[in-house]
Design a protein around this motif. Structure first.
Motif, mmCIF file in Angstrom:
data_model
loop_
_atom_site.group_PDB
_atom_site.id
_atom_site.type_symbol
_atom_site.label_atom_id
_atom_site.label_comp_id
_atom_site.label_asym_id
_atom_site.label_seq_id
_atom_site.Cartn_x
_atom_site.Cartn_y
_atom_site.Cartn_z
ATOM 1 N N PRO A 120 116.360 68.749 79.133
ATOM 2 C CA PRO A 120 116.876 69.186 80.439
ATOM 3 C C PRO A 120 118.301 69.741 80.366
ATOM 4 O O PRO A 120 119.057 69.434 79.447
ATOM 5 C CB PRO A 120 116.861 67.906 81.282
ATOM 6 N N GLN A 121 118.647 70.527 81.379
ATOM 7 C CA GLN A 121 119.999 71.068 81.496
ATOM 8 C C GLN A 121 120.933 70.060 82.171
ATOM 9 O O GLN A 121 122.116 70.028 81.888
ATOM 10 C CB GLN A 121 119.986 72.347 82.338
ATOM 11 N N GLU A 122 120.379 69.256 83.061
ATOM 12 C CA GLU A 122 121.188 68.312 83.840
ATOM 13 C C GLU A 122 121.551 67.084 83.013
ATOM 14 O O GLU A 122 120.729 66.546 82.283
ATOM 15 C CB GLU A 122 120.436 67.857 85.106
ATOM 16 N N LYS A 123 122.797 66.638 83.178
ATOM 17 C CA LYS A 123 123.260 65.436 82.485
ATOM 18 C C LYS A 123 122.511 64.221 83.030
ATOM 19 O O LYS A 123 122.100 64.189 84.181
ATOM 20 C CB LYS A 123 124.756 65.267 82.669
ATOM 21 N N GLY A 124 122.334 63.224 82.159
ATOM 22 C CA GLY A 124 121.682 61.991 82.574
ATOM 23 C C GLY A 124 120.833 61.395 81.468
ATOM 24 O O GLY A 124 120.746 61.918 80.363
ATOM 25 N N MET A 125 120.197 60.270 81.804
ATOM 26 C CA MET A 125 119.327 59.552 80.874
ATOM 27 C C MET A 125 117.886 59.937 81.164
ATOM 28 O O MET A 125 117.460 59.951 82.316
ATOM 29 C CB MET A 125 119.507 58.044 81.080
ATOM 30 N N TYR A 126 117.128 60.236 80.108
ATOM 31 C CA TYR A 126 115.731 60.650 80.247
ATOM 32 C C TYR A 126 114.846 59.819 79.324
ATOM 33 O O TYR A 126 115.195 59.605 78.158
ATOM 34 C CB TYR A 126 115.572 62.141 79.915
ATOM 35 N N VAL A 127 113.724 59.379 79.862
ATOM 36 C CA VAL A 127 112.741 58.618 79.093
ATOM 37 C C VAL A 127 111.519 59.500 78.893
ATOM 38 O O VAL A 127 111.013 60.104 79.843
ATOM 39 C CB VAL A 127 112.348 57.312 79.818
ATOM 40 N N TYR A 128 111.056 59.559 77.648
ATOM 41 C CA TYR A 128 109.906 60.389 77.298
ATOM 42 C C TYR A 128 108.797 59.531 76.706
ATOM 43 O O TYR A 128 109.045 58.458 76.140
ATOM 44 C CB TYR A 128 110.306 61.461 76.275
ATOM 45 N N ASP A 129 107.596 60.078 76.807
ATOM 46 C CA ASP A 129 106.403 59.435 76.280
ATOM 47 C C ASP A 129 105.614 60.503 75.521
ATOM 48 O O ASP A 129 105.285 61.542 76.093
ATOM 49 C CB ASP A 129 105.594 58.878 77.458
#
Length: 148
Positions: A120-129
């Motif tokens: 993603p372009q947006e800052k933050g925490m991302y969880v993937y599967d």
């Protein structure tokens, strides 16, 4: 000479035992996930797998909870950078899929191109599967990325 032969046979029996044990208790292969030059920590999620003698199905908690319970540290990545997913034991053709977990526990499919996703372009925490299928079964894997 007799001692050398006995030591060789002992080593052969031990190595053979480890090999047979790995065949009997096999689990789905873990992927290598890289964001840029960084290896991404991942955890095996739910899976079903057929071993040589027995089969096993394991159902785990959802990826966001699994990552918390395993204390996985997210890899820090740049906005719109690429993430590559590689399996040493290749899954069946066109069976790898990637999902992103949203804050409201909704799941969104992520476009996968040649085993690569764009973060993603947006800052933050991302969880993937990540999910994949093989002749012996299927498995999922969870990981986290922090965009800064």
């Amino acid at each position: 000479m007799k001692k050398i032969i006995m030591a060789f046979l002992l080593i052969l029996v031990i190595a053979g035992g480890f090999y047979v044990n790995s065949l009997l208790n096999s689990k789905p292969p873990l992927p290598i996930i890289r964001a840029g030059h960084e290896n991404v920590a991942k955890v095996r999620g739910s899976y079903c797998w057929e071993g040589l003698i027995s089969s096993e199905c394991v159902d785990t908690i959802p990826p966001p909870e699994l990552i918390k319970s395993e204390n996985l540290t997210p890899v820090i990545a740049s906005p719109s950078s690429k993430l590559k997913i590689v399996f040493k034991n290749e899954p069946k053709k066109n069976t790898i899929s990637v999902s992103k977990w949203l804050p409201n526990n909704q799941v969104e499919d992520v476009e996968l191109n040649k085993n690569t996703i764009v973060l993603p372009q947006e800052k933050g925490m991302y969880v993937y599967d990540v999910s994949a299928n093989w002749e012996k079964g299927s498995a999922s894997y969870a990981f986290a990325i922090e965009i800064r």
